[in-house]
Write a protein that holds these residues in place. Structure first.
Motif, mmCIF file in Angstrom:
data_model
loop_
_atom_site.group_PDB
_atom_site.id
_atom_site.type_symbol
_atom_site.label_atom_id
_atom_site.label_comp_id
_atom_site.label_asym_id
_atom_site.label_seq_id
_atom_site.Cartn_x
_atom_site.Cartn_y
_atom_site.Cartn_z
ATOM 1 N N ASP A 1 53.379 0.107 -42.516
ATOM 2 C CA ASP A 1 53.367 0.412 -43.245
ATOM 3 C C ASP A 1 52.253 0.584 -44.755
ATOM 4 O OD1 ASP A 1 52.600 -2.203 -44.057
ATOM 5 O OD2 ASP A 1 53.630 -3.679 -44.538
ATOM 6 N N GLY A 2 50.655 0.690 -43.733
ATOM 7 C CA GLY A 2 49.318 0.914 -45.006
ATOM 8 C C GLY A 2 49.230 -0.514 -45.422
ATOM 9 N N HIS A 3 49.699 -1.979 -45.368
ATOM 10 C CA HIS A 3 49.368 -2.553 -45.713
ATOM 11 C C HIS A 3 48.124 -3.627 -44.513
ATOM 12 C CE1 HIS A 3 52.625 -2.262 -48.924
ATOM 13 N NE2 HIS A 3 51.176 -2.246 -49.373
ATOM 14 N N THR A 4 48.077 -3.231 -43.464
ATOM 15 C CA THR A 4 47.640 -3.608 -42.488
ATOM 16 C C THR A 4 46.461 -2.338 -41.823
ATOM 17 O OG1 THR A 4 49.024 -5.504 -41.795
ATOM 18 C CG2 THR A 4 47.639 -4.956 -39.690
ATOM 19 N N LEU A 5 45.041 -3.067 -41.490
ATOM 20 C CA LEU A 5 44.260 -2.064 -40.780
ATOM 21 C C LEU A 5 43.246 -2.984 -40.023
ATOM 22 C CD1 LEU A 5 41.104 -0.578 -42.981
ATOM 23 C CD2 LEU A 5 42.540 -2.004 -44.101
ATOM 24 N N GLY A 6 42.659 -2.505 -39.414
ATOM 25 C CA GLY A 6 42.035 -3.120 -38.473
ATOM 26 C C GLY A 6 40.767 -2.990 -37.729
ATOM 27 N N LEU A 7 39.608 -2.835 -36.784
ATOM 28 C CA LEU A 7 38.780 -2.499 -36.166
ATOM 29 C C LEU A 7 39.146 -1.517 -35.073
ATOM 30 C CD1 LEU A 7 34.952 -3.853 -36.272
ATOM 31 C CD2 LEU A 7 36.285 -3.105 -33.260
ATOM 32 N N VAL A 8 38.528 -0.423 -35.188
ATOM 33 C CA VAL A 8 38.385 -0.155 -33.947
ATOM 34 C C VAL A 8 37.304 0.240 -33.086
ATOM 35 C CG1 VAL A 8 41.063 1.187 -34.208
ATOM 36 C CG2 VAL A 8 39.374 2.205 -35.074
ATOM 37 N N ALA A 9 36.966 0.316 -31.839
ATOM 38 C CA ALA A 9 35.590 0.416 -31.525
ATOM 39 C C ALA A 9 35.796 0.688 -29.928
ATOM 40 C CB ALA A 9 35.049 -0.884 -31.505
ATOM 41 N N ILE A 10 34.682 0.768 -29.301
ATOM 42 C CA ILE A 10 34.586 1.082 -28.337
ATOM 43 C C ILE A 10 35.452 0.151 -27.617
ATOM 44 C CG2 ILE A 10 33.039 1.143 -25.753
ATOM 45 C CD1 ILE A 10 31.455 2.826 -27.703
ATOM 46 N N SER A 11 35.725 -0.878 -27.605
ATOM 47 C CA SER A 11 36.248 -2.137 -27.076
ATOM 48 C C SER A 11 37.987 -1.982 -27.494
ATOM 49 C CB SER A 11 35.419 -3.573 -27.851
ATOM 50 O OG SER A 11 35.471 -3.489 -29.402
ATOM 51 N N THR A 12 38.063 -1.899 -28.238
ATOM 52 C CA THR A 12 39.751 -1.670 -28.213
ATOM 53 C C THR A 12 39.857 -0.501 -27.372
ATOM 54 O OG1 THR A 12 39.700 -0.301 -30.415
ATOM 55 C CG2 THR A 12 39.464 -2.551 -30.493
ATOM 56 N N HIS A 13 39.456 1.164 -27.214
ATOM 57 C CA HIS A 13 40.096 2.097 -26.898
ATOM 58 C C HIS A 13 39.556 2.091 -24.931
ATOM 59 C CE1 HIS A 13 41.344 3.186 -31.055
ATOM 60 N NE2 HIS A 13 41.731 4.364 -30.226
ATOM 61 N N ILE A 14 38.497 1.690 -24.637
ATOM 62 C CA ILE A 14 37.713 1.516 -23.646
ATOM 63 C C ILE A 14 37.606 0.820 -22.720
ATOM 64 C CG2 ILE A 14 35.901 2.470 -22.376
ATOM 65 C CD1 ILE A 14 35.524 4.712 -24.955
ATOM 66 N N ALA A 15 36.542 -0.622 -23.323
ATOM 67 C CA ALA A 15 36.296 -1.552 -22.261
ATOM 68 C C ALA A 15 37.639 -2.689 -22.008
ATOM 69 C CB ALA A 15 34.989 -2.050 -23.212
ATOM 70 N N VAL A 16 38.321 -2.817 -23.172
ATOM 71 C CA VAL A 16 39.078 -3.902 -23.046
ATOM 72 C C VAL A 16 40.578 -3.347 -22.698
ATOM 73 C CG1 VAL A 16 41.090 -5.722 -24.272
ATOM 74 C CG2 VAL A 16 38.443 -5.398 -24.978
ATOM 75 N N PRO A 17 40.816 -2.266 -22.531
ATOM 76 C CA PRO A 17 42.202 -1.901 -21.838
ATOM 77 C C PRO A 17 41.801 -1.293 -20.483
ATOM 78 C CG PRO A 17 41.812 -0.318 -23.981
ATOM 79 C CD PRO A 17 40.764 -1.671 -23.973
ATOM 80 N N ASN A 18 40.560 -0.987 -20.405
ATOM 81 C CA ASN A 18 40.461 -0.796 -19.135
ATOM 82 C C ASN A 18 39.836 -2.366 -17.889
ATOM 83 O OD1 ASN A 18 39.961 1.906 -17.786
ATOM 84 N ND2 ASN A 18 39.602 2.232 -19.790
ATOM 85 N N MET A 19 39.416 -3.773 -18.386
ATOM 86 C CA MET A 19 39.577 -4.754 -17.908
ATOM 87 C C MET A 19 40.531 -5.268 -17.566
ATOM 88 S SD MET A 19 35.652 -5.218 -20.142
ATOM 89 C CE MET A 19 34.918 -7.108 -19.519
ATOM 90 N N MET A 20 41.382 -5.580 -18.495
ATOM 91 C CA MET A 20 42.867 -6.117 -18.441
ATOM 92 C C MET A 20 43.975 -5.944 -18.423
ATOM 93 S SD MET A 20 41.539 -8.680 -22.163
ATOM 94 C CE MET A 20 43.277 -9.528 -22.087
#
Length: 327
Positions: free
Chosen positions: A93-112
């Motif tokens: 609804d546009g009232h929550t945003l958050g950090l996205v980086a290499i960790s969120t898109h690449i590292a964490v999803p490929n590690m667990m």
């Protein structure tokens, strides 16, 4: 700067609870009524970390442009997965945003296993900064240059500390290029990894300006090389690894995103507000003072940059045995 309310969530139990929660039902707001309440900015790192301090600068700048309170919430836990999981499952609804980086898109999803699809769960708004990485060693230790670190690594395996796989790309590249043997020792935070180096518990450290500079200035840590694209502006005499003849670099871009499904008109307004904030001299100076390079890329270009890094980082995760096993 007034004090802001912070929420810190820790531990695997919190992650399990977040993953067990079904994604929130779409609640698309009408852009004419947005923002209708305070906005939450989720940061997956602890208070005081480089990304946290940057988020607070950005939050203040957004408040002036959006006419709403922006609260930074530190959602820490799950080996870095809890923050992006919480963001992905938030109401669009546009009232929550958050950090996205290499960790969120690449590292964490490929590690667990994670409860979100990294390339589908977010509407990327833009990049705001890039962490500057560097290699250092104990000031009173035997390593006085990158060449000496490499020479030592050819004779005997050398250890180095850091807290994040994003940081250490340059060290893996350096090992491949030179044949030196380096072993990564993981620490829970950047400060702890630097402390380990100056205490002689590891031979070197690769970390950000925010964590390294105080110890360099105190004379406890020797700055050997910039592992970033450019030299650090505070130490212009210290070359980059590339300038030393080693094609090795650690990229540290970070920015922000909405959960997928936000009204395009709201997304456009938030992206414009971020762009205007990053064009403000005061905002850029405050970010730079943290030792972080202020960088603006729009959402489309930032998403493309993250995708381009994926092909380089995933093989490192597999090489170190950190990649999750195929199901």
């Amino acid at each position: 700067m007034r004090l802001r309310r912070r929420t810190v969530l820790r531990g695997s139990s919190a992650l399990a609870a977040a993953m067990a929660t079904a994604p929130a039902a779409p609640a698309i707001a009408q852009s004419s009524k947005w923002p209708a309440r305070e906005i939450s900015l989720i940061n997956p790192n602890a208070p005081g970390a480089a990304t946290d301090l940057t988020a607070r600068i950005i939050a203040q700048a957004l408040e002036k442009r959006l006419g709403a309170t922006v609260i930074v919430k530190n959602v820490v836990g799950g080996a870095g997965a809890l923050g992006p999981t919480t963001l992905a499952q938030s109401a669009p609804d546009g009232h929550t945003l958050g950090l996205v980086a290499i960790s969120t898109h690449i590292a964490v999803p490929n590690m667990m296993k994670v409860a979100y699809e990294p390339w589908k769960a977010f509407d990327v708004l833009g990049q705001v900064a890039a962490l500057r990485y560097g290699v250092g060693a104990r000031a009173d230790g035997p390593i006085k240059s990158i060449e000496e670190l490499i020479a030592a690594g050819k004779q005997k395996q050398q250890t180095y500390s850091s807290n994040n796989v994003t940081n250490v790309v340059a060290m893996f590249q350096l090992a491949r290029l030179t044949g030196a043997k380096f072993r990564w020792v993981v620490f829970p935070g950047g400060v702890e990894s630097v402390t380990a180096a100056i205490g002689g518990h590891v031979d070197a450290v690769i970390q950000t300006v925010t964590e390294m500079r105080p110890q360099i200035e105190a004379g406890k840590l020797r700055f050997l090389a910039s592992a970033a694209e450019k030299r650090w502006p505070y130490y212009p005499e210290v070359k980059t690894l590339r300038e030393m003849g080693f094609n090795a670099v650690s990229n540290g871009p970070f920015g922000y995103a909405f959960p997928a499904g936000v009204d395009p008109a709201i997304k456009e307004r938030m992206e414009k507000a971020l762009a205007e904030a990053m064009a403000e001299d005061d905002v850029r100076k405050k970010i730079d003072a943290l030792g972080i390079e202020p960088v603006w890329r729009n959402g489309k270009d930032y998403a493309a940059l993250l995708k381009s890094i994926e092909g380089e980082l995933v093989p490192i995760l597999k090489e170190t045995g950190m990649a999750k096993k195929p199901v």
